[in-house]
Motif scaffolding. Structure first.
Motif, mmCIF file in Angstrom:
data_model
loop_
_atom_site.group_PDB
_atom_site.id
_atom_site.type_symbol
_atom_site.label_atom_id
_atom_site.label_comp_id
_atom_site.label_asym_id
_atom_site.label_seq_id
_atom_site.Cartn_x
_atom_site.Cartn_y
_atom_site.Cartn_z
ATOM 1 N N MET A 1 0.854 -1.189 0.000
ATOM 2 C CA MET A 1 0.000 0.000 0.000
ATOM 3 C C MET A 1 0.893 1.244 0.000
ATOM 4 S SD MET A 1 -3.014 1.087 2.693
ATOM 5 C CE MET A 1 -3.512 -0.621 2.828
ATOM 6 N N ASN A 2 0.527 2.240 -0.804
ATOM 7 C CA ASN A 2 1.285 3.483 -0.916
ATOM 8 C C ASN A 2 0.411 4.666 -0.500
ATOM 9 O OD1 ASN A 2 3.857 2.546 -2.179
ATOM 10 N ND2 ASN A 2 2.431 1.836 -3.763
ATOM 11 N N ILE A 3 0.887 5.423 0.498
ATOM 12 C CA ILE A 3 0.150 6.564 1.025
ATOM 13 C C ILE A 3 0.962 7.829 0.768
ATOM 14 C CG2 ILE A 3 -1.007 7.562 3.024
ATOM 15 C CD1 ILE A 3 -2.029 4.750 2.217
ATOM 16 N N LEU A 4 0.320 8.838 0.212
ATOM 17 C CA LEU A 4 0.979 10.109 -0.067
ATOM 18 C C LEU A 4 0.359 11.189 0.810
ATOM 19 C CD1 LEU A 4 3.172 11.286 -1.917
ATOM 20 C CD2 LEU A 4 1.388 11.801 -3.598
ATOM 21 N N HIS A 5 1.132 11.684 1.778
ATOM 22 C CA HIS A 5 0.672 12.740 2.682
ATOM 23 C C HIS A 5 0.989 14.103 2.079
ATOM 24 C CE1 HIS A 5 -0.016 10.066 6.209
ATOM 25 N NE2 HIS A 5 0.934 9.351 5.653
ATOM 26 N N VAL A 6 0.085 15.044 2.251
ATOM 27 C CA VAL A 6 0.278 16.406 1.756
ATOM 28 C C VAL A 6 0.012 17.362 2.917
ATOM 29 C CG1 VAL A 6 -0.190 18.001 -0.137
ATOM 30 C CG2 VAL A 6 -0.762 15.580 -0.399
ATOM 31 N N ALA A 7 0.972 18.248 3.191
ATOM 32 C CA ALA A 7 0.830 19.136 4.347
ATOM 33 C C ALA A 7 1.725 20.356 4.184
ATOM 34 C CB ALA A 7 1.181 18.395 5.634
ATOM 35 N N ALA A 8 1.454 21.370 4.994
ATOM 36 C CA ALA A 8 2.249 22.601 4.974
ATOM 37 C C ALA A 8 3.467 22.507 5.885
ATOM 38 C CB ALA A 8 1.386 23.796 5.390
ATOM 39 N N GLU A 9 3.501 21.529 6.786
ATOM 40 C CA GLU A 9 4.593 21.404 7.747
ATOM 41 C C GLU A 9 5.048 19.953 7.840
ATOM 42 O OE1 GLU A 9 3.785 23.083 11.627
ATOM 43 O OE2 GLU A 9 2.218 24.394 10.797
ATOM 44 N N CYS A 10 6.314 19.790 8.220
ATOM 45 C CA CYS A 10 6.857 18.466 8.489
ATOM 46 C C CYS A 10 8.168 18.651 9.262
ATOM 47 C CB CYS A 10 7.095 17.684 7.190
ATOM 48 S SG CYS A 10 7.797 16.035 7.435
ATOM 49 N N TYR A 11 8.184 18.200 10.498
ATOM 50 C CA TYR A 11 9.397 18.347 11.323
ATOM 51 C C TYR A 11 10.461 17.336 10.882
ATOM 52 C CZ TYR A 11 12.408 18.684 15.381
ATOM 53 O OH TYR A 11 13.504 18.864 16.199
ATOM 54 N N PRO A 12 11.732 17.726 10.825
ATOM 55 C CA PRO A 12 12.331 18.995 11.245
ATOM 56 C C PRO A 12 12.452 20.033 10.127
ATOM 57 C CG PRO A 12 14.067 17.437 10.782
ATOM 58 C CD PRO A 12 12.770 16.708 10.524
ATOM 59 N N ALA A 13 11.858 19.753 8.972
ATOM 60 C CA ALA A 13 11.998 20.703 7.861
ATOM 61 C C ALA A 13 11.339 22.040 8.174
ATOM 62 C CB ALA A 13 11.406 20.097 6.593
ATOM 63 N N ALA A 14 10.080 21.995 8.625
ATOM 64 C CA ALA A 14 9.330 23.212 8.949
ATOM 65 C C ALA A 14 8.245 22.843 9.936
ATOM 66 C CB ALA A 14 8.727 23.828 7.691
ATOM 67 N N LYS A 15 8.185 23.591 11.042
ATOM 68 C CA LYS A 15 7.218 23.282 12.091
ATOM 69 C C LYS A 15 6.827 24.551 12.825
ATOM 70 C CE LYS A 15 7.202 21.472 16.802
ATOM 71 N NZ LYS A 15 7.946 20.746 17.831
ATOM 72 N N THR A 16 5.510 24.706 13.060
ATOM 73 C CA THR A 16 5.044 25.760 13.952
ATOM 74 C C THR A 16 4.256 25.176 15.125
ATOM 75 O OG1 THR A 16 2.930 26.137 12.811
ATOM 76 C CG2 THR A 16 4.856 27.347 12.000
ATOM 77 N N GLY A 17 3.905 23.898 15.041
ATOM 78 C CA GLY A 17 3.122 23.269 16.097
ATOM 79 C C GLY A 17 3.014 21.777 15.891
ATOM 80 N N GLY A 18 1.931 21.204 16.428
ATOM 81 C CA GLY A 18 1.750 19.763 16.403
ATOM 82 C C GLY A 18 1.641 19.170 15.012
ATOM 83 N N LEU A 19 1.115 19.932 14.050
ATOM 84 C CA LEU A 19 1.007 19.430 12.675
ATOM 85 C C LEU A 19 2.371 18.974 12.165
ATOM 86 C CD1 LEU A 19 -0.493 19.024 9.966
ATOM 87 C CD2 LEU A 19 -0.048 21.436 9.475
ATOM 88 N N GLY A 20 3.393 19.798 12.380
ATOM 89 C CA GLY A 20 4.731 19.444 11.927
ATOM 90 C C GLY A 20 5.254 18.198 12.609
ATOM 91 N N ASP A 21 5.024 18.072 13.921
ATOM 92 C CA ASP A 21 5.468 16.887 14.656
ATOM 93 C C ASP A 21 4.845 15.619 14.094
ATOM 94 O OD1 ASP A 21 7.206 18.030 16.554
ATOM 95 O OD2 ASP A 21 5.530 18.657 17.808
ATOM 96 N N ILE A 22 3.553 15.684 13.813
ATOM 97 C CA ILE A 22 2.831 14.502 13.349
ATOM 98 C C ILE A 22 3.307 14.072 11.967
ATOM 99 C CG2 ILE A 22 0.537 13.678 12.670
ATOM 100 C CD1 ILE A 22 -0.386 15.736 15.002
ATOM 101 N N LEU A 23 3.499 15.042 11.068
ATOM 102 C CA LEU A 23 3.955 14.699 9.717
ATOM 103 C C LEU A 23 5.395 14.214 9.719
ATOM 104 C CD1 LEU A 23 2.333 14.823 7.023
ATOM 105 C CD2 LEU A 23 1.258 15.954 8.955
ATOM 106 N N GLY A 24 6.148 14.555 10.762
ATOM 107 C CA GLY A 24 7.508 14.052 10.856
ATOM 108 C C GLY A 24 7.602 12.677 11.475
ATOM 109 N N SER A 25 6.484 12.168 12.009
ATOM 110 C CA SER A 25 6.506 10.893 12.729
ATOM 111 C C SER A 25 5.632 9.821 12.101
ATOM 112 C CB SER A 25 6.055 11.103 14.186
ATOM 113 O OG SER A 25 6.867 12.028 14.848
ATOM 114 N N LEU A 26 4.371 10.144 11.828
ATOM 115 C CA LEU A 26 3.430 9.129 11.341
ATOM 116 C C LEU A 26 3.933 8.387 10.098
ATOM 117 C CD1 LEU A 26 0.735 7.645 11.264
ATOM 118 C CD2 LEU A 26 -0.289 9.668 10.185
ATOM 119 N N PRO A 27 4.438 9.086 9.056
ATOM 120 C CA PRO A 27 4.908 8.341 7.879
ATOM 121 C C PRO A 27 6.036 7.360 8.199
ATOM 122 C CG PRO A 27 4.635 10.666 7.364
ATOM 123 C CD PRO A 27 4.515 10.542 8.850
#
Length: 475
Positions: A1-27
Motif C-alpha cells: 500500500m502506498n500513502i501520499l501525505h500532503v501538508a504545509a509542515e513536516c518536522y524537522p523541515a518546517a514546524k510551527t506546532g503539532g502538525l509538523g510533529d505529526i507529519l515528521g513521525s506518522l509516515p
C-alpha cells in the motif's frame, strides 16, 4: 500500500506546532509497519532546506487567474527523515523565511494564493503519474481544496476515483475566502460549487470534510466536540459523521527518549528520582530556584486557545498565597502575555523561571526537570505535550477536553496518570496545583506515579495501526 501525505509542515523541515510533529513521525511509523508513506510539502527558504541536497523530479506551470505559476518538484536525497520527502518549489510564493509568517513576526497577506498554488501544483504533478498512490492523505485547511479538485475539476479527471483522507488538526483555522477569488481555482462545473461553499464563502476545510472519502481528527473526544462546537461547522460534522473518526496521535519514541536524549543534561539510567533531581539542578543552575521544591511548567504558544492568559494569573495567585511550588514557562506569542510573565519573573525571582523563546532543546530539558506540566487549554484537538511530559516522568495537569480527555486519567483512579480540571477558573486551577503539591509530598506514591506514566505507551505504533485499518477500507 502506498500513502501520499500532503501538508504545509513536516518536522524537522518546517514546524510551527503539532502538525509538523505529526507529519515528521506518522509516515516513519507507517513505513515500519510495511505501508510505504511519503510526504509532499512546500519548499521554504528556511535553514533545514538549505542544508539538504535535492533531486529534480518534475517541473510545470499553470495560470492562476492572469498569473503564470511556475513550479518544480524536488525530492530530498538519502531520505534523512525515514521516508521520502518531496518539496514543491513555487518561486514568489513559498521561498520565504517562515511557514505562515516571516522572521519579523508579520503574517503573510497572500495565504490564499499560496495555498491554491500549492494544491494545484501538487495535483498537476500527481496527474502525470502512471502508478497512482492508494490514498492521498491531506492535512488541515492548507490542503483542503485537493479532495474537491480531484473529484470535480476536469483538469484532474484522472484522479476522481483516487481515495482521499482529510485529517483535521485544528478546525479553528479554516482558510475561508470570498467567491470573488474563485478565479484562482481550476475550472469546475458551477453546479458543484456547493461542495466548496460554507456560509457564502469558499471554505477549504468545510469542502474537504464534504469531499474526502474519510475524515479524521486527532482524538476521539475532539471529533465529538466538533459536532457541538466548531465555529459554525457543527451541522456539517453531524451530517458527515458516517465517514468520520478520531484517531489519537502518538509521539516518536525514538526522538522522545529520556534514556538517550542528547538535548537533556542527564539521561535516565536506573533511578527516576535521581534523573529528575540532576536535571533540575542543571536547569536551575545560576538561578534562585530550589531543586527540592515541586516544579510546574508550561511549554507552548502563548495563545488564548492554549489558556496561556490564565498562566500568569495562576502563578500570581499561587505565589501570593505562598503555595510551596515554583514555576517554569517556555513560550512565545501574545505580547501582553509575554509582558505579564516577565513582570512575574521580576516579582518572584526565587520561584519563577520565564523563557520568552521557542527552543526545542530547552523544552526537552524542562520536560526532564519538571514534576508537573500544566495545560489549561480551551481547545486541544489532541495535545502532544502531555505525552512528551509523561514519557519524561512529568505529571500532566490538564483541562478535561479533546485529546487531553482521551490521554490522561485522573489520579483519583488507581491507574491515574494526571490531574484533571473540569472548569478553567483560577480557583479550580489553584485547587489542581494544591492536589499536585500534596501528591508530590507523598514520595512513595509519587515515585510510583512517575514510574507508571513513564511506562504508558503513547508511541505511534498503535495509532499507525488505526490509520492502516482505515486505509484498507478504501481499497
Amino acid at each position: 500500500m502506498n500513502i501520499l501525505h500532503v501538508a504545509a509542515e513536516c518536522y524537522p523541515a518546517a514546524k510551527t506546532g503539532g502538525l509538523g510533529d505529526i507529519l515528521g513521525s506518522l509516515p516513519k511509523y507507517l513505513n515500519k509497519l510495511g505501508v510505504n508513506s511519503s510526504v509532499v510539502m512546500p519548499k521554504y527558504k528556511m535553514p533545514w532546506f538549505q542544508k539538504q541536497k535535492f533531486s529534480s523530479v518534475y517541473g510545470g506551470n499553470f495560470y492562476m487567474g492572469s498569473e503564470n505559476i511556475y513550479f518544480h518538484i524536488e525530492q530530498v536525497e538519502d531520505d534523512p527523515l525515514g521516508f521520502s520527502l518531496y518539496t514543491i518549489d513555487i518561486p514568489g510564493k513559498y521561498d520565504r523565511d517562515g511557514v505562515y509568517a516571516g522572521s519579523d513576526g508579520h503574517f503573510f497577506h497572500d495565504e490564499v494564493e499560496r495555498m491554491v498554488s500549492f494544491n494545484r501544483a501538487f495535483l498537476d504533478w500527481l496527474s502525470t503519474w502512471t502508478d497512482h498512490p492508494d490514498v492521498v492523505h491531506c492535512h488541515d485547511h492548507h490542503t483542503g481544496l485537493i479532495p474537491f479538485m480531484m473529484k470535480y475539476c476536469p483538469r484532474y479527471s484522472g484522479l476522481e476515483k483516487l481515495p482521499s483522507v482529510f485529517t483535521i488538526h485544528n478546525e479553528r483555522y479554516q482558510g475561508a475566502f470570498g467567491w470573488d477569488r474563485s478565479f484562482l481555482l481550476p475550472g469546475f462545473d458551477s453546479w458543484k460549487s456547493g461542495m466548496l461553499d460554507w456560509n457564502n464563502t469558499i471554505n477549504p476545510l468545510a469542502s474537504a470534510v464534504k469531499c474526502a472519502w474519510q475524515v479524521t481528527t486527532v482524538s476521539h473526544s475532539y471529533m465529538e466536540e466538533l459536532k457541538v462546537n466548531s465555529f459554525g461547522l457543527e451541522g456539517l460534522f453531524q451530517s458527515e459523521a458516517f465517514k468520520s473518526r478520531g484517531i489519537l496521535n502518538g509521539i516518536d519514541y525514538d526522538y522522545w527518549n529520556p534514556s538517550d536524549d542528547e538535548m537533556i543534561k542527564f539521561n535516565l539510567k536506573k533511578s527516576v528520582p535521581s534523573y529528575k533531581l540532576n536535571n533540575k539542578k542543571s536547569l536551575f543552575e545560576g538561578t534562585e530556584l530550589n531543586p527540592k521544591v515541586p516544579t510546574i511548567s508550561f511549554i507552548g504558544r502563548l495563545a488564548y486557545e492554549k489558556g496561556a492568559d490564565l498562566v500568569p494569573m495562576l502563578i500570581d495567585h499561587c505565589l501570593s498565597y505562598n503555595m510551596p511550588a515554583q514555576w517554569v514557562v517556555l513560550g512565545t506569542g501574545d505580547k501582553s502575555m509575554e509582558h505579564h510573565l516577565k513582570q512575574l519573573s521580576k516579582r518572584f525571582p526565587s520561584q519563577s523561571l520565564i523563557y520568552i523563546a521557542y527552543d526545542e532543546a530547552l523544552a526537552h530539558q524542562i520536560y526532564a526537570s519538571s514534576d508537573f506540566i500544566i495545560m489549561p487549554s480551551r481547545v486541544e484537538p489532541c495535545g502532544l505535550n502531555q505525552m512528551y511530559a509523561m514519557r519524561y516522568g512529568t505529571v500532566p495537569i490538564v483541562h478535561n477536553i479533546g485529546g487531553l480527555k482521551d490521554s490522561v486519567t485522573d489520579i483519583e483512579a488507581n491507574d491515574g496518570s494526571g490531574i484533571k480540571v473540569e472548569h478553567l477558573s483560577i480557583n479550580d486551577l489553584a485547587h489542581a496545583v494544591y492536589r499536585a503539591i500534596k501528591a508530590f509530598e507523598d514520595k512513595k506514591s509519587f515515585n510510583a506515579l512517575r514510574k507508571r506514566i513513564m511506562e504508558l505507551d503513547f508511541s505511534w505504533d498503535h495509532s499507525a495501526q488505526s490509520y492502516i485499518k482505515m486505509y484498507q477500507l478504501l481499497k
